[in-house]
Design an enzyme around this catalytic site. Structure first.
Site, PDB file in Angstrom:
ATOM      1  N   HIS A  97       0.845  -1.194   0.000  1.00 36.24           N
ATOM      2  CA  HIS A  97       0.000   0.000   0.000  1.00 36.24           C
ATOM      3  C   HIS A  97       0.886   1.251   0.000  1.00 36.24           C
ATOM      4  O   HIS A  97       2.066   1.191   0.376  1.00 36.24           O
ATOM      5  CB  HIS A  97      -0.896  -0.001   1.237  1.00 36.24           C
ATOM      6  CG  HIS A  97      -1.981  -1.044   1.179  1.00 36.24           C
ATOM      7  ND1 HIS A  97      -3.006  -1.095   2.088  1.00 36.24           N
ATOM      8  CD2 HIS A  97      -2.205  -2.072   0.318  1.00 36.24           C
ATOM      9  CE1 HIS A  97      -3.813  -2.102   1.791  1.00 36.24           C
ATOM     10  NE2 HIS A  97      -3.350  -2.725   0.725  1.00 36.24           N
ATOM     11  N   GLU A 144       1.164   3.778   1.922  1.00 33.89           N
ATOM     12  CA  GLU A 144       1.807   4.162   3.184  1.00 33.89           C
ATOM     13  C   GLU A 144       3.091   3.361   3.417  1.00 33.89           C
ATOM     14  O   GLU A 144       4.117   3.907   3.825  1.00 33.89           O
ATOM     15  CB  GLU A 144       0.851   3.927   4.361  1.00 33.89           C
ATOM     16  CG  GLU A 144      -0.427   4.763   4.315  1.00 33.89           C
ATOM     17  CD  GLU A 144      -1.576   4.027   3.643  1.00 33.89           C
ATOM     18  OE1 GLU A 144      -1.320   3.296   2.645  1.00 33.89           O
ATOM     19  OE2 GLU A 144      -2.726   4.173   4.092  1.00 33.89           O
ATOM     20  N   CYS A 153      -5.716   1.367   5.987  1.00 31.78           N
ATOM     21  CA  CYS A 153      -6.319   0.079   6.336  1.00 31.78           C
ATOM     22  C   CYS A 153      -5.770  -0.392   7.685  1.00 31.78           C
ATOM     23  O   CYS A 153      -4.875   0.231   8.261  1.00 31.78           O
ATOM     24  CB  CYS A 153      -6.065  -0.961   5.246  1.00 31.78           C
ATOM     25  SG  CYS A 153      -4.418  -1.703   5.317  1.00 31.78           S
ATOM     26  N   CYS A 174      -1.968  -0.874   7.665  1.00 31.57           N
ATOM     27  CA  CYS A 174      -1.193   0.367   7.647  1.00 31.57           C
ATOM     28  C   CYS A 174      -1.383   1.153   8.944  1.00 31.57           C
ATOM     29  O   CYS A 174      -0.443   1.783   9.437  1.00 31.57           O
ATOM     30  CB  CYS A 174      -1.586   1.217   6.450  1.00 31.57           C
ATOM     31  SG  CYS A 174      -1.102   0.467   4.873  1.00 31.57           S
TER      32      CYS A 174
END
Lengths: 380, 183
Positions: free
Chosen positions: B57, B59, B94, B97
Site C-alpha cells: 500500500h 503508506e 487500512c 497500515c
C-alpha cells in the site's frame, strides 16, 4: 476442547509447561496410517474459536437495504420475475429471505445500501407494476448461527438459519499433522538460530509447500527444515539488522513469496484480482467505493503459514490481504497479537476474508522455551 | 508548527496527485505524502499489482522510502522514526497500515474518505487510538480532507472495466456518479 471455550478457544488457559511435555522424539500421530483422520483432541494445536456473537438485540449487526412494499398480491409474480431479470446483484443479501409477508402486504428486498447517508437514489423499479416508493430499512448483516440469534434477526427481517456444524471444521489426517509438525519445527529452529547467531528477534515465519497426501510427500514429512521444496518460503524478523521497525517475519515472508512469483513469471498466469465479485454491486451504489480491492493478489490462497509468535495486527491484516488459508502459531502475544491477542483481525466485521487460526500445542513446545521469548510489548 | 487549512489542502492535493498516478498505472488509486516541518519528505502510491504483493500500500511504500534514506532517519534521534511526521493520505489507512503507522510512532494522520471495509482508523476498528498497546502511543487520525476528490477517483477506478477480475463484469452501462452527499 469444548470445555476450554472461554471465547478465545481456550487459549487463555493454556500455559507452556515444559515439565509436563513428553520428551519423546515423535508425537503420537507419527504412529498409524497417514490418511487416518485425527480426532480433534489429538491434534497438535487448538483452533481459535471466535466468541459467540449476535445473541442479544444490541449485538445484531445490521446493514441498510432498499425495500419496496407490494400491496397487490397479484403483482407478486410479476415482481419476482422482474427481480430475476433485473441487474440488482443480491450477493450481499443471500443470507436473507427476499420477501416478507405481513398481513396482506408483501415487502421485497431490492439491494444493499452500505452507507445510507451517502445514498441519494433508490434502485429503479419496474415501470409496469404499480408500486409505492422504495425505502431503507435495517436488515441483519449475516445469517443466524443460533436459534436465539435467529429469533432476534427475524424480528428485523426473515433470515436464513445456518448453524455451524461440527463437521464444518476441516478434518486433519495423521499425515497432515506430521507435515505441520515438521513445519513448526522448521520455523522454531530458524527463529532460534537467528536469535542466537544473528542477534535478531527470535521470530520466524514459514510457508511450507502445501501438504500432499501421496507417498512422496509422506517421505518428506519427518525430514528437516533443510528439505524445503521450491515452493517453501522461510523468513525471519530483521527489524534489528535492517534498522526498520516493520521488517517482521510475516511481512518478510510475504515479500519473499511475491518476489519469487514475480521472478518465476508464473504470476502472468495468475489472475490479478483488483476486485472481487461481491464488491461489484456496491460500486453501483452511491456509497464510497469499497476498498477490498486494494491490491489483492492472492499470494497465499490455500496456503498455511507457520510462525513462532502470534502475528501483530499489521502482519495479521497483511495475511488477510494475501488471503492466507490458515495461520499456525506457537507463542501467543496477548497484548499485541492480531489473531486473538490484542484483537482478532479476521473476525472483525466487514473484512472480506476469514482465515483459520491454530495455536500450536504439539511437541514443538519442547523447543519453544529455548530462546524464543520476546517482551510482551513486542509486535511480532 | 501546525499547518493551516490552506496547507492541508495543498498537501492533500499532492497526495491526490499520487493517487492519480496510481490510477494511470491501473492500480487502486490511493496516494499519500509524509510531511515533516512543512516539507514533503516522501510520496508514494499503491503498487500492489505492479509488485504482485497485496501489502504494498502507498503508506508502506513511503515508509520504506523514508527508512532507506539515512538523512531522514538520523540514528538515535528518537525511538520513533515518524514522531514528528504527518501523513496525508487520500483514503483512511487500512488495518495493516494503521498498525504500521502506530509502530512507527506517526504524529498525525489526515485522510480523505473513510474505508468502512478495511479502515484501521475508525472505519472498522480504531487501531490508531482506541485499541490499547503496551508501548506505542496513540495517534490522531482525522478524515474529510479533499474527501470528494478521494471518493471520485475511486469511483473512476471502479467504473472502468476490470479485466483482471476473475470473471469480469460488463460495466458498459455503468455511469460515473458525481453527486456526493455529506458523511
Amino acid at each position: 476442547p469444548d470445555q476450554l471455550d472461554d471465547g478465545w478457544g481456550g487459549l487463555s488457559s493454556v500455559d507452556v509447561d515444559s515439565g509436563s511435555v513428553s520428551k519423546a522424539p515423535f508425537p503420537p500421530f507419527f504412529r498409524g496410517a497417514v490418511d487416518d483422520i485425527l480426532p480433534e483432541e489429538e491434534l497438535p494445536f487448538e483452533r481459535f474459536k471466535p466468541p459467540p456473537e449476535e445473541e442479544t438485540a444490541d449485538s445484531i449487526r445490521t446493514i441498510q437495504a432498499w425495500a419496496v412494499d407490494v400491496p397487490d398480491p397479484r403483482s407478486i409474480g410479476l415482481m419476482l420475475k422482474w427481480l430475476r431479470r433485473s441487474d440488482l446483484d443480491a450477493s450481499e443479501l443471500g443470507h436473507l429471505k427476499r420477501v416478507r409477508k405481513q398481513n396482506d402486504t408483501s415487502t421485497f428486498l431490492l439491494s444493499v445500501s452500505t452507507s445510507p447517508s451517502l445514498s441519494s437514489e433508490p434502485p429503479s423499479l419496474p415501470a409496469d407494476i404499480p408500486l409505492p416508493a422504495p425505502y431503507l430499512l435495517p436488515v441483519p448483516a449475516s445469517a443466524a448461527l443460533t436459534l436465539t440469534s435467529l429469533d432476534l434477526k427475524n424480528a428485523l427481517w426473515p433470515t436464513v438459519y445456518a448453524p455451524r456444524r461440527k463437521g464444518e471444521v476441516e478434518p486433519w489426517t495423521r499425515g497432515r499433522a506430521r507435515w505441520a509438525w515438521g513445519a513448526m519445527r522448521a520455523a522454531v529452529r530458524e527463529a532460534q538460530q537467528r536469535g542466537r547467531d544473528a542477534g535478531e528477534l527470535p521470530v520466524a515465519a514459514y510457508v511450507p509447500a502445501p501438504y500432499q497426501s501421496d507417498a512422496d510427500a509422506d517421505a518428506d514429512l519427518a525430514s528437516d527444515a533443510d528439505d524445503k521444496g521450491a515452493d517453501a518460503f522461510m523468513a525471519h524478523d530483521t527489524r534489528r539488522s535492517a534498522a526498520h521497525p516493520l521488517r517482521h517475519a510475516v511481512m518478510n515472508v510475504i515479500r519473499q513469496i511475491a518476489d519469487a512469483r514475480a521472478r518465476s513469471g508464473d504470476v502472468a498466469e495468475q489472475p490479478i484480482h483488483t476486485s472481487t465479485p461481491g464488491d461489484e454491486e456496491e460500486n453501483d451504489s452511491d456509497s464510497v467505493p469499497p476498498l477490498n480491492a486494494n491490491g489483492t493478489n492472492y499470494l497465499l490462497t490455500a496456503r498455511t503459514l507457520f510462525t513462532t509468535h502470534e502475528p501483530c495486527i499489521m502482519c495479521s491484516m497483511a495475511l488477510l490481504h494475501s488471503r492466507v488459508k490458515e495461520v499456525v502459531y506457537l507463542l501467543p502475544m496477548r497484548a499485541t497479537g492480531g489473531c486473538g491477542g490484542g484483537t482478532c483481525v479476521p473476525a472483525l466485521p466487514g473484512v472480506n476474508h476469514r482465515f483459520g487460526i491454530c495455536r500450536w500445542t504439539g511437541d514443538a513446545v519442547l523447543e519453544a522455551e529455548a530462546g524464543l521469548q520476546v517482551d510482551a510489548s513486542v509486535d511480532a | 508548527m501546525a499547518a493551516n487549512t490552506g496547507e492541508h489542502e495543498k498537501f492533500m492535493a499532492e497526495a491526490m496527485a499520487m493517487a492519480e498516478e496510481a490510477l494511470a498505472a491501473g492500480e487502486v488509486p490511493v496516494g499519500c505524502i509524509f510531511v515533516r516541518e512543512n516539507t514533503i519528505i516522501a510520496k508514494a502510491r499503491n503498487r500492489t499489482n505492479e509488485l504482485r504483493n497485496a501489502t504494498r500500500h502507498a503508506e508502506l511504500e513511503a515508509i520504506d522510502e523514508i527508512m532507506a534514506d539515512p538523512a531522514l532517519t538520523p540514528p538515535g534521534s528518537s525511538g520513533y522514526p515518524l514522531a514528528d511526521t504527518t501523513l496525508y493520505v487520500t483514503v483512511e489507512p487500512c488495518i495493516m497500515c494503521a498498525s504500521a503507522l502506530r509502530q512507527m510512532g506517526i504524529k498525525q494522520v489526515l485522510y480523505g474518505c473513510s474505508n468502512d471495509r478495511f479502515g484501521g482508523c475508525g472505519g472498522v476498528i480504531g487501531i490508531n487510538d482506541r485499541l490499547a498497546h503496551p508501548s506505542h502511543p496513540p495517534y490522531e487520525a482525522i478524515g474529510g480532507y479533499s474527501r470528494e476528490d478521494a471518493i471520485l477517483i475511486l469511483r473512476r477506478f471502479y467504473v472502468t472495466e476490470n479485466s483482471n477480475a476473475p470473471t469480469p463484469k460488463s460495466k458498459v452501462n455503468r455511469v460515473l456518479k458525481t453527486e456526493i452527499l455529506p458523511p
